[in-house]
Design a protein around this motif. Sequence first.
Motif, PDB file in Angstrom:
ATOM      1  N   PRO A 208     -78.861  17.964  89.912  1.00 32.27           N
ATOM      2  CA  PRO A 208     -78.528  16.532  88.911  1.00 32.27           C
ATOM      3  C   PRO A 208     -77.057  16.778  88.740  1.00 32.27           C
ATOM      4  CG  PRO A 208     -80.381  17.928  88.145  1.00 32.27           C
ATOM      5  CD  PRO A 208     -79.915  18.925  89.107  1.00 32.27           C
ATOM      6  N   CYS A 209     -76.648  15.649  88.288  1.00 33.65           N
ATOM      7  CA  CYS A 209     -75.384  15.220  87.631  1.00 33.65           C
ATOM      8  C   CYS A 209     -75.416  14.093  86.678  1.00 33.65           C
ATOM      9  CB  CYS A 209     -74.366  14.755  88.868  1.00 33.65           C
ATOM     10  SG  CYS A 209     -72.795  14.434  88.415  1.00 33.65           S
ATOM     11  N   PHE A 210     -74.787  14.141  85.472  1.00 34.52           N
ATOM     12  CA  PHE A 210     -74.965  13.567  84.423  1.00 34.52           C
ATOM     13  C   PHE A 210     -73.719  12.635  84.170  1.00 34.52           C
ATOM     14  CE2 PHE A 210     -77.666  17.416  82.532  1.00 34.52           C
ATOM     15  CZ  PHE A 210     -78.729  17.008  83.330  1.00 34.52           C
ATOM     16  N   THR A 279     -73.603  18.931  85.240  1.00 36.91           N
ATOM     17  CA  THR A 279     -74.691  19.120  84.041  1.00 36.91           C
ATOM     18  C   THR A 279     -74.133  19.858  82.896  1.00 36.91           C
ATOM     19  OG1 THR A 279     -75.478  21.301  85.320  1.00 36.91           O
ATOM     20  CG2 THR A 279     -76.606  19.025  85.680  1.00 36.91           C
ATOM     21  N   LYS A 283     -76.465  15.794  78.969  1.00 34.95           N
ATOM     22  CA  LYS A 283     -77.993  16.021  79.009  1.00 34.95           C
ATOM     23  C   LYS A 283     -78.736  15.215  78.175  1.00 34.95           C
ATOM     24  CE  LYS A 283     -81.635  19.600  79.287  1.00 34.95           C
ATOM     25  NZ  LYS A 283     -81.948  21.068  79.116  1.00 34.95           N
TER      26      LYS A 283
END
Length: 292
Positions: A208-210, A279, A283
Amino acid sequence: MKKFIDPYIKKKSQKSNELFQYFPDTNIPLPSEIEISESGTCNRKCSFCPRSAEDFLDVKEFINTNLILKLVTELKSYNFKGTIRFSGFVEPLLDKNIYNLIKICRTALQFSNIEIVTNGDVLNINRLKKLFESGLNKLLISVYDGPEDVIKFQKLCEKAFLREDQYFIRHRYLPPEQDFGITLSNRAGMMEKAEHKISKLTESLNVPCFYPSYTFFLDYDGDVLMCPHDWGKKRKLGNLNTKSFKEIWLSKISNESRKKLINGDRKFSPCDTCDVTGTLIGKKHATAWNKS
């Protein structure tokens, strides 16, 4: 060797959580960070920066004041209290209008956190005082030439009677084996021609990447980029000259980018070539987007 993590990232993450907001009367998250790359120029070409590539264009153009006015006027209508950060791909203090831009942001957004990231090369006591008189909350100084400059900037901040929470000095002069004191990435594949070469990925990561969940990145020409690591400016979400902040933040391409990255899908440009650890911040925003 273990990857270096900038100690300020933990503070940024905490601040991002503290400043978490929804659009009024909705469950749709606002960004906690508005990053503004307010020109196309910098006075340095650091080896670990895409600007050290021979074909990187330095553009001596600056953001239009009316674009900042448009942005902060709309943010004010949402009671925005997040961070406004002048940083991006440039050196903000090369812009003689920077004090006015800070003042405009402060006037409209009384409770926002306003920051600048600078290499400090043109910083002196008068400019330092003027930044905070204009409404700046925090100055982040990246030191590139050696520990003696850390002492110099420390004394300068003390001479200006700044509190410890009003500035942060980052040690960027360390050698390559210590990641230069920064959290390195390949800048979405744009480090291949840099002095300190980092290859772009040949196969996308499944993590993931936020970044698009909590960051709104405005370039000097009005383009809004998906991410501050997109130095190639390959994924544009819209242009603030022709669309509103809300239209861009909630656009189809913005929402698609967010959803894919939250779920670890990086199989689109420029994310398919990017190695950033995405990340470390955001979050709380990613979780909220999954519920919205």
